[in-house]
Design a protein around this motif. Structure first.
Motif, PDB file in Angstrom:
ATOM      1  N   PHE A  34     -19.714  28.518 -38.162  1.00  0.00           N
ATOM      2  CA  PHE A  34     -19.014  27.697 -37.167  1.00  0.00           C
ATOM      3  C   PHE A  34     -19.905  26.517 -36.761  1.00  0.00           C
ATOM      4  CE2 PHE A  34     -17.427  27.551 -32.517  1.00  0.00           C
ATOM      5  CZ  PHE A  34     -16.546  26.523 -32.823  1.00  0.00           C
ATOM      6  N   LEU A 116     -13.922  23.359 -25.087  1.00  0.00           N
ATOM      7  CA  LEU A 116     -14.109  24.392 -26.097  1.00  0.00           C
ATOM      8  C   LEU A 116     -14.594  25.686 -25.453  1.00  0.00           C
ATOM      9  CD1 LEU A 116     -14.172  25.028 -29.097  1.00  0.00           C
ATOM     10  CD2 LEU A 116     -16.414  23.969 -29.237  1.00  0.00           C
TER      11      LEU A 116
ATOM     12  N   ALA B 124     -11.291  23.093 -30.193  1.00  0.00           N
ATOM     13  CA  ALA B 124     -12.287  23.179 -31.265  1.00  0.00           C
ATOM     14  C   ALA B 124     -12.037  22.129 -32.340  1.00  0.00           C
ATOM     15  CB  ALA B 124     -12.277  24.570 -31.889  1.00  0.00           C
ATOM     16  N   ALA B 141     -13.933  28.838 -35.489  1.00  0.00           N
ATOM     17  CA  ALA B 141     -14.077  28.929 -34.030  1.00  0.00           C
ATOM     18  C   ALA B 141     -13.506  30.251 -33.522  1.00  0.00           C
ATOM     19  CB  ALA B 141     -13.377  27.757 -33.356  1.00  0.00           C
TER      20      ALA B 141
END
Lengths: 281, 267
Positions: A34, A116, B124, B141
Motif C-alpha cells: 500500500f 484517508l 485513498a 488500502a
C-alpha cells in the motif's frame, strides 16, 4: 463462542485501535505494498503538473549545487585545500537535499491525509513510509546525475564506489525514523511544518555541505558537534568512496548507524503512541 | 437536528435483544456492542499552536465533551442488513466509525467477527492517476493483496461500468463514475461487516439495482451490512432491521416497518 462450520472462520474479537508494538510493526510490514502504491501514484501524478515533471527531482539539487558552487566556490572560494571542490559540493548538496526534502515532506504525512485516516483502517506508519519510499525512488535518477558530475570532474570510478549504496540505504532508513517523528510532532503542533525549513537551513550550514569543518574550526567542542551530526556523517559517507582525496571514516559509520537505529526504533515507538489520535483534529 | 423530542416512545428499546430471536436462533453474531459510550472532545481552536500553548501558560485548550453515543447495546447477526436512522448529529456515523475501528469507545466494548470496513475508499484514490492504478490503490488500502486485486480487477471494472474509461485519470471522471468505482472497489473486498454511510443513493438506476444485488450477495455470504441513511425509502427497501439513534441513545431496534413508522411519527 462455538464456531459454526459455515462461518468465515473468525470469532468475535474486540475492536483494537492501537495494536501492541510487535503487532504494529508486523501489520505495517504486511501493508508495505500500500505504501509503495501511494508513493507510485504520487510520482505518476507529479509528472503531469509541470512541463518538466519528475525531472525536477534532479534539477532542484542540481541548480542548488550550481548556485552554491558559484557563490562559495568561485566568488568566496572557501575550498581551502579541497582539491575537487565542484564534486565535493555536488555530493554534499545532493545528499543533504535528499534528507531535507524527505523529512520536510514526511512532516505532512499525517496532517495532509486526514480524509484517508478517517475512512480506512491501516497502520498510520504507512503514510510516512510512503513519503520516504517515494522520495527514495525519486532520488535514484539524481544519484546517476551526481555520479556523472563526479566523473566529469575527474574522479575515476573504482570498486569502493559500490559503498555508496549501503550508505544511501542507511540514510533512507534514517529518513524514515525522522519522518515518523516529525509526522507525529506536526500532528500535535502544526507549527512544526513552518519551523522545519529553518531547522534544515541551519543544519545545512552546520553539516559541512559546503566546506570541510576541520579546515575552518579548531575548537574541539565545535568539531565534536560536527562529528556527532548525522547529516555530516551521511555527507561524509557519500564523499568517502567517491572522492579520491577522502576516505570512509569508522567514526562516521558508527555515528550514522547509531543515529539510524535510534531514530528508527524511537520513531516507531513515538509514532505508534499517537495511533488512535490521528485524524481526529 | 430537529430539536423536537419524540412525543411518544413507541418501540421499547428494552425488547431489542429478544425482538428478532426467532429468525436468528441459529445465526452467528457478527457485531456485539455492549453498553457503548463514545465521548470525544471538541476544541474551540481546531488545533493547538505553540503560540496559544505559550499564551495560555501550557494549560489545555478550551474544550467541550461531546457524548456522541450513550449506552448503546445490540447484537448484529450474519445475514442482516441493519439500517441506522436518526436526526443529524444523533451519533449514527460515530457508531459506524467505532465499529469500523476508526474511533475509540470511551466505555463498554465492541466485538466484531472478521473484518469490518467502512465504504469510504474515496479518500485513498488519487485524482491524477488512471482508474486502473486507483483500483490497485483502493484495493491495497482496504487490505487486499496485489494478487487478489488482479484476480478481481475485471469484475470491479465491469461492476463499475467503466470499461472504456479505466485508463483515463480519475479527475476526468464524473461524480457518478467516481462513486461507482468506489462502491465497486469497496464491495469487492467482501468484508464480513460492511459499513455504508449515506452512500447508496449514487449512480443511475441500473447501478443502484446492481449495488442492491451486491448487498444481497454479501448478506447471503453470512456478512452483515450497516447502512446509515436519511432516506426511509432506501432503508425500507434494503434493510432487515433498523436501529434508531436519537442524541446518542438507542431509541428503537426492530423491524424496518415498525421503527420507521415510529420515527416518522416522531419527526
Amino acid at each position: 463462542m462455538s464456531r459454526p462450520p459455515a462461518s468465515s472462520g473468525d470469532d468475535l474479537k474486540p475492536v483494537v485501535m492501537r495494536p501492541g508494538f510487535g503487532a504494529y510493526l508486523r501489520e505495517t510490514w504486511q501493508r508495505r505494498d500500500f505504501a509503495m502504491a501511494i508513493a507510485g501514484g504520487e510520482l505518476r501524478g507529479q509528472h503531469m503538473d509541470s512541463v518538466l515533471g519528475n525531472l525536477w527531482h534532479v534539477l532542484n539539487p542540481l541548480l542548488l549545487a550550481g548556485v552554491y558552487y558559484l557563490v562559495f566556490g568561485v566568488l568566496l572560494d572557501i575550498s581551502r585545500g579541497v582539491e575537487n571542490f565542484p564534486a565535493f559540493i555536488v555530493i554534499g548538496v545532493f545528499v543533504f537535499h535528499y534528507s531535507q526534502k524527505t523529512i520536510i515532506t514526511g512532516s505532512g504525512a499525517v496532517v495532509s491525509n486526514e480524509g484517508l485516516i478517517r475512512s480506512i483502517r491501516f497502520p498510520r506508519a504507512i503514510l510516512p513510509l510512503a513519503t520516504v519510499v517515494g522520495h527514495s525512488i525519486a532520488f535514484l535518477p539524481a544519484i546517476v546525475v551526481m555520479l556523472a558530475i563526479v566523473m566529469a570532474t575527474g574522479e575515476v570510478p573504482g570498486p569502493e564506489w559500490v559503498l555508496l549504496a549501503p550508505a544511501l540505504l542507511l540514510q533512507s532508513v534514517f529518513n524514515l525514523g525522522a519522518a515518523l517523528i516529525v509526522a507525529r510532532l506536526t500532528d500535535l503542533f502544526r507549527d512544526i511544518e513552518n519551523v522545519l525549513p529553518y531547522v534544515f537551513r541551519l543544519a545545512f550550514y552546520g553539516s559541512g555541505v559546503l566546506y570541510f569543518p576541520s579546515r575552518f574550526v579548531s575548537d574541539p567542542a565545535v568539531l565534536a558537534f560536527f562529528d556527532f551530526n548525522p547529516f555530516f556523517a551521511f555527507v561524509s559517507l557519500a564523499r568517502g568512496p567517491l572522492l579520491a582525496e577522502m576516505a570512509i571514516e569508522p567514526l562516521h559509520v558508527a555515528v550514522a548507524v547509531g543515529w539510524t537505529l535510534a531514530l528508527l526504533v524511537g520513531g516507531f515507538i513515538f509514532f505508534r503512541a499517537g495511533e488512535d489520535r490521528y485524524g481526529r483534529g | 437536528m430537529t430539536g423536537e423530542r419524540p412525543a411518544e416512545p413507541v418501540t421499547d428499546p428494552a425488547g431489542r435483544h429478544s425482538g428478532d430471536g426467532a429468525e436468528h436462533a441459529r445465526a452467528e453474531p457478527t457485531v456485539v456492542c455492549e453498553s457503548v459510550d463514545i465521548t470525544y472532545r471538541v476544541y474551540e481552536d481546531r488545533r493547538q499552536s505553540l503560540r496559544s500553548l505559550v499564551a495560555s501558560k501550557f494549560k489545555s485548550r478550551e474544550s467541550r465533551a461531546i457524548e456522541a453515543v450513550k449506552d448503546v447495546s445490540f447484537t448484529a447477526y450474519a445475514g442482516e442488513a441493519i439500517g441506522v436512522i436518526g436526526s443529524n448529529g444523533s451519533g449514527k456515523s460515530t457508531l459506524l466509525r467505532a465499529i469500523g475501528g476508526l474511533m475509540p469507545v470511551t466505555d463498554g466494548r465492541i466485538l466484531v467477527r472478521g473484518s469490518a470496513a467502512l465504504l469510504g475508499v474515496g479518500a485513498a484514490l488519487q485524482p491524477k492517476v488512471s482508474g486502473r492504478r486507483n483500483v490497485l490503490l483502493g484495493g491495497l488500502a482496504l487490505g487486499l493483496s496485489r494478487k487478489e486485486i488482479e484476480e478481481r480487477f475485471d469484475e470491479i471494472v465491469e461492476f463499475a461500468g467503466l470499461e472504456d474509461a479505466i485508463d483515463l485519470p480519475l479527475r476526468t471522471y464524473s461524480s457518478g463514475m467516481r462513486a461507482r468505482l468506489q462502491f465497486a472497489i469497496s464491495s469487492a473486498v467482501r468484508p464480513d461487516v460492511l459499513l455504508i454511510d449515506e452512500a447508496l443513493a449514487v449512480g443511475d438506476k441500473s447501478f443502484r439495482a446492481r449495488s442492491q444485488g451486491r448487498i444481497d450477495e454479501l448478506r447471503a455470504a453470512a456478512g452483515t451490512i450497516f447502512l446509515v441513511s436519511h432516506s426511509m425509502g432506501v432503508i425500507k427497501g434494503t434493510c432487515t432491521r433498523v436501529l434508531w439513534l436519537e442524541q446518542g441513545v438507542l431509541k428503537a431496534d426492530g423491524s424496518p416497518k415498525e421503527v420507521v413508522k415510529a420515527y416518522d411519527a416522531a419527526t
